[in-house]
Design an enzyme around this catalytic site. Structure first.
Site, mmCIF file in Angstrom:
data_model
loop_
_atom_site.group_PDB
_atom_site.id
_atom_site.type_symbol
_atom_site.label_atom_id
_atom_site.label_comp_id
_atom_site.label_asym_id
_atom_site.label_seq_id
_atom_site.Cartn_x
_atom_site.Cartn_y
_atom_site.Cartn_z
ATOM 1 N N GLY A 150 6.647 -6.432 -0.024
ATOM 2 C CA GLY A 150 5.698 -6.678 1.099
ATOM 3 C C GLY A 150 6.674 -6.484 2.825
ATOM 4 O O GLY A 150 7.898 -6.581 2.111
ATOM 5 N N SER A 151 5.593 -6.542 3.541
ATOM 6 C CA SER A 151 6.762 -7.200 4.056
ATOM 7 C C SER A 151 7.652 -8.939 4.503
ATOM 8 O O SER A 151 7.474 -9.883 3.738
ATOM 9 C CB SER A 151 5.940 -7.287 6.198
ATOM 10 O OG SER A 151 5.487 -8.447 5.768
ATOM 11 N N CYS A 194 10.408 1.306 2.690
ATOM 12 C CA CYS A 194 11.487 -0.341 3.138
ATOM 13 C C CYS A 194 12.629 0.724 3.022
ATOM 14 O O CYS A 194 13.538 0.330 3.414
ATOM 15 C CB CYS A 194 10.907 -0.926 2.071
ATOM 16 S SG CYS A 194 10.898 -1.100 0.800
ATOM 17 N N LYS A 230 -2.133 -8.578 -7.955
ATOM 18 C CA LYS A 230 -3.052 -8.288 -6.289
ATOM 19 C C LYS A 230 -2.575 -7.249 -5.512
ATOM 20 O O LYS A 230 -1.586 -6.995 -5.137
ATOM 21 C CB LYS A 230 -2.612 -9.385 -5.490
ATOM 22 C CG LYS A 230 -3.715 -9.120 -4.706
ATOM 23 C CD LYS A 230 -4.036 -9.797 -3.261
ATOM 24 C CE LYS A 230 -2.766 -9.317 -2.123
ATOM 25 N NZ LYS A 230 -3.457 -8.141 -1.417
ATOM 26 N N PRO A 231 -2.760 -6.381 -6.119
ATOM 27 C CA PRO A 231 -3.009 -4.725 -4.936
ATOM 28 C C PRO A 231 -2.948 -4.770 -3.765
ATOM 29 O O PRO A 231 -4.177 -5.851 -3.762
ATOM 30 C CB PRO A 231 -3.582 -3.911 -5.774
ATOM 31 C CG PRO A 231 -4.143 -4.623 -7.322
ATOM 32 C CD PRO A 231 -4.531 -5.469 -6.784
ATOM 33 N N GLU A 289 10.915 -8.448 -2.612
ATOM 34 C CA GLU A 289 12.003 -7.570 -1.969
ATOM 35 C C GLU A 289 10.516 -6.800 -0.867
ATOM 36 O O GLU A 289 9.686 -5.964 -0.837
ATOM 37 C CB GLU A 289 11.316 -5.464 -2.518
ATOM 38 C CG GLU A 289 11.584 -5.831 -4.093
ATOM 39 C CD GLU A 289 12.589 -5.526 -4.647
ATOM 40 O OE1 GLU A 289 13.119 -5.067 -3.481
ATOM 41 O OE2 GLU A 289 13.397 -5.247 -5.757
ATOM 42 N N LEU A 290 11.856 -6.565 0.714
ATOM 43 C CA LEU A 290 11.070 -7.099 1.747
ATOM 44 C C LEU A 290 11.348 -5.953 2.427
ATOM 45 O O LEU A 290 11.282 -4.834 2.149
ATOM 46 C CB LEU A 290 11.113 -8.245 2.258
ATOM 47 C CG LEU A 290 11.023 -9.389 1.304
ATOM 48 C CD1 LEU A 290 11.685 -10.779 2.486
ATOM 49 C CD2 LEU A 290 9.499 -9.731 0.818
ATOM 50 N N TRP A 340 0.986 -1.197 -0.295
ATOM 51 C CA TRP A 340 0.091 -0.213 -0.174
ATOM 52 C C TRP A 340 1.097 1.289 -0.234
ATOM 53 O O TRP A 340 0.430 2.579 -0.130
ATOM 54 C CB TRP A 340 -1.140 0.028 0.886
ATOM 55 C CG TRP A 340 -0.066 -0.112 2.408
ATOM 56 C CD1 TRP A 340 -0.074 -1.256 3.349
ATOM 57 C CD2 TRP A 340 0.619 1.214 3.648
ATOM 58 N NE1 TRP A 340 0.815 -1.223 4.200
ATOM 59 C CE2 TRP A 340 1.548 0.470 3.894
ATOM 60 C CE3 TRP A 340 0.952 1.926 2.804
ATOM 61 C CZ2 TRP A 340 2.109 0.586 5.072
ATOM 62 C CZ3 TRP A 340 1.279 2.619 4.241
ATOM 63 C CH2 TRP A 340 2.001 1.844 5.052
ATOM 64 N N ASN A 341 1.768 1.397 0.354
ATOM 65 C CA ASN A 341 3.206 2.681 0.510
ATOM 66 C C ASN A 341 3.330 2.878 -0.905
ATOM 67 O O ASN A 341 3.101 4.414 -1.153
ATOM 68 C CB ASN A 341 4.756 2.480 1.142
ATOM 69 C CG ASN A 341 5.026 1.382 0.710
ATOM 70 O OD1 ASN A 341 4.941 0.216 -0.477
ATOM 71 N ND2 ASN A 341 6.393 1.743 1.311
HETATM 72 P P1 ADP Z 1 2.343 -4.585 5.510
HETATM 73 O O1 ADP Z 1 2.881 -5.171 7.069
HETATM 74 O O2 ADP Z 1 3.359 -3.437 4.739
HETATM 75 O O3 ADP Z 1 0.835 -4.286 5.642
HETATM 76 P P2 ADP Z 1 2.447 -6.844 4.057
HETATM 77 O O4 ADP Z 1 3.321 -7.568 4.157
HETATM 78 O O5 ADP Z 1 1.304 -7.119 5.078
HETATM 79 O O6 ADP Z 1 2.813 -5.375 4.171
HETATM 80 O O7 ADP Z 1 1.219 -6.271 2.477
HETATM 81 C C1 ADP Z 1 1.798 -6.738 1.725
HETATM 82 C C2 ADP Z 1 1.628 -7.139 0.310
HETATM 83 O O8 ADP Z 1 0.718 -8.226 0.801
HETATM 84 C C3 ADP Z 1 -0.548 -7.042 0.517
HETATM 85 O O9 ADP Z 1 -0.935 -6.669 -0.895
HETATM 86 C C4 ADP Z 1 -1.350 -7.728 1.287
HETATM 87 O O10 ADP Z 1 -2.290 -7.918 0.666
HETATM 88 C C5 ADP Z 1 -0.304 -9.195 0.791
HETATM 89 N N1 ADP Z 1 -0.212 -9.969 1.952
HETATM 90 C C6 ADP Z 1 -0.745 -10.245 3.244
HETATM 91 N N2 ADP Z 1 -0.194 -11.832 3.958
HETATM 92 C C7 ADP Z 1 -1.040 -12.033 2.840
HETATM 93 C C8 ADP Z 1 -0.471 -13.199 2.232
HETATM 94 N N3 ADP Z 1 -0.443 -14.269 3.851
HETATM 95 N N4 ADP Z 1 -0.697 -14.057 1.379
HETATM 96 C C9 ADP Z 1 -0.054 -13.398 0.238
HETATM 97 N N5 ADP Z 1 -0.044 -12.196 0.684
HETATM 98 C C10 ADP Z 1 -0.463 -11.303 1.671
#
Ligand code: ADP
Length: 485
Positions: free
Chosen positions: A235-236, A291, A182-183, A257-258, A158-159
């Protein structure tokens, strides 16, 4: 423009699959709110496994003919996409500020940055060269070609909901891959807008597919469906490890990219004004929610108080408020969890001897706004030393020697971006070489550009995006031994 509404041309509340707008099964949807006001701005489909399969299968059907286009033809479509983005930059920026919160000028920067990635990959499309290897056999020629891996599945955060898609979509389409994206469910509309842009650019149905919904259910199909050849995720680290594990079990390629925990080192020979300006850019952009945002400021003892003063002065000049207000430099945080994390890091730092120099509490601008905060006298026992705050909190840690700076900076599981300010040439070289990071800014607070490889080492992920290396993850090598000549 009405600042409470999604611009009409990008008001797509459905998935974009196989070139058509489709609701999720049974019309299920999720509400999306404006982080500045807490008000609903629309709903996004709550898709699951079925919609994901349909999207992947559409991408698989579209793949052969997209891959068969000449490089010139694929480049032409990507250039058309650049024109669509640039012509609609105002509406796209408006939409981005509305759902994500960042100041309008930053939003515009992200949109044009996204266009720059697509343009870069459009240009690179025509440079996907192979090799001819000197053959050990006189009657054979050994050729190496690079071809698209196949269907790519992408999950984005989302950032930077627009430009993170640009990096993946641009590389995939240039390589000849098709893609399912998938956004984030928090900022889906800047993602779904790509469907409208791709349709207008004449990108054939099924080449780009976008769907939103239940992240775990969508991710599970993406990592297990046999037609998907590669997963790309931003993402995370927690979710990245999950997805990489699942993709690895199915022998799918992945790039990740974490998270980061960026250090910013100020040496005693630094230009302190430049360092303070660089610190603002590297820390407070997007309210600290990137990040590559600085998490730890290491300042050499001889300039510690002077740098603290300069940075405090700059931070006091930041203006918090709605991203639509001119002059505002810091918008809201994405949700209440983000607010709580910043507050927890501040409380922990204060309990462990931190001195608040600026800010320190939620802002009066609204429920999801936090004051830009500066804390001095950080220690390695503080939560902020280990864990990415992802918010507008800067903490200063004093250090003595160059070796101390290097070992403190590297004392983290992460390795995405690091920054060093020094006027000394040998220091600049020695530090940039010793830092275990994928990217190092020397006397530079903003380092991201489409022409350079973005990515990290250690728990910050694998793979690079942008630059001429950014295509590698989307291409497979094929060796042909051409005999009987
Ligand atoms: P943040 O903590 O910055 O929100 P996330 O890693 O949770 O980072 O989110 C980044 C992306 O990963 C988003 O599109 C979110 O919907 C997706 N996401 C979160 N959990 C899962 C999962 N278990 N499997 C696949 N995608 C996921």
């Amino acid at each position: 423009m009405n600042t409470a509404e999604i611009p009409q041309q990008f008001r797509h509340l459905q998935n974009y699959i196989n070139g058509t707008w489709q609701a999720a099964k049974g019309g299920a949807c999720l509400a999306v709110t404006n982080p500045a006001t807490g008000l609903e701005i629309g709903t996004t489909p709550l898709s699951g496994a079925d919609e994901t399969r349909i999207a992947i299968e559409a991408a698989a059907r579209a793949f052969p003919s997209w891959a068969a286009l000449s490089a010139q033809e694929r480049a032409g479509k990507l250039h058309a996409l650049v024109r669509e983005i640039e012509q609609n930059a105002d509406d796209l920026a408006h939409l981005l500020t509305l759902e994500q919160g960042k100041p309008l000028a930053e939003a515009r920067g992200e949109i044009l940055g996204g266009a720059a990635y697509i343009r870069w990959f459009a240009e690179e499309t025509r440079r996907i060269y192979g090799d001819i290897i000197p053959s050990p056999w006189t009657d054979r020629r050994l050729l190496v070609t690079r071809g698209p891996v196949g269907v790519v599945a992408a999950i984005t955060p989302w950032n930077f909901p627009f430009s993170m898609i640009a990096r993946k979509l641009g590389a995939a389409l240039a390589a000849g891959c098709t893609i399912v994206i998938k956004p984030s469910e928090l900022t889906p509309f800047s993602g779904l807008a790509w469907g409208e842009l791709c349709a207008r650019a004449g990108i054939p149905a099924g080449v780009v597919n976008l769907l939103t919904g239940d992240a775990a259910a969508i991710g599970a199909v993406m990592t297990s469906h046999p037609a998907v050849r590669k997963i790309t995720f931003t993402g995370s680290t927690r979710v990245g490890k999950l997805l990489a594990g699942a993709a690895g079990r199915e022998m799918k390629r992945f790039s990740m990219e974490l998270g980061g925990n960026a250090p910013f080192i100020v040496m005693d020979d630094a230009d302190l004004d430049a360092a303070a300006a660089g610190a603002i850019a590297a820390k407070f952009r997007n309210a600290g929610q990137t990040c590559v945002c600085v998490n730890r400021f290491y300042v050499q003892r001889g300039v510690y108080e002077a740098f603290a003063e300069k940075l405090a002065h700059q931070i006091r000049n930041l203006k918090v408020g709605s991203g639509f207000e001119p002059e505002v430099t810091q918008g809201p945080l994405i949700n209440t969890a983000a607010m709580e994390k910043v507050a927890a890091h501040i409380e922990d730092a204060c309990a462990k001897g931190g001195r608040v120099l600026v800010g320190g509490k939620p802002s009066k601008a609204g429920a999801q706004f936090f004051e830009p905060t500066l804390i001095a006298d950080g220690t390695r026992e503080m939560m902020v030393a280990r864990d990415e705050t992802f918010g507008p909190l800067a903490v200063l840690f004093p250090f003595d020697t160059d070796e101390d700076a290097i070992s403190l900076a590297n004392d983290t599981e992460y390795g995405l971006a690091a920054y060093v300010y020094t006027q000394g040439l040998s220091r600049a070289v020695r530090l940039s070489e010793a830092l275990e990071y994928g990217m190092v800014g020397v006397n530079a607070g903003i380092i991201t550009t489409e022409v350079a490889p973005f990515g990290g080492v250690k728990a910050s992920g694998v793979g690079r995006e942008g630059s001429r290396y950014g295509l590698d993850d989307y291409l497979d090598l094929k060796y042909v031994s051409l005999g009987g000549l």
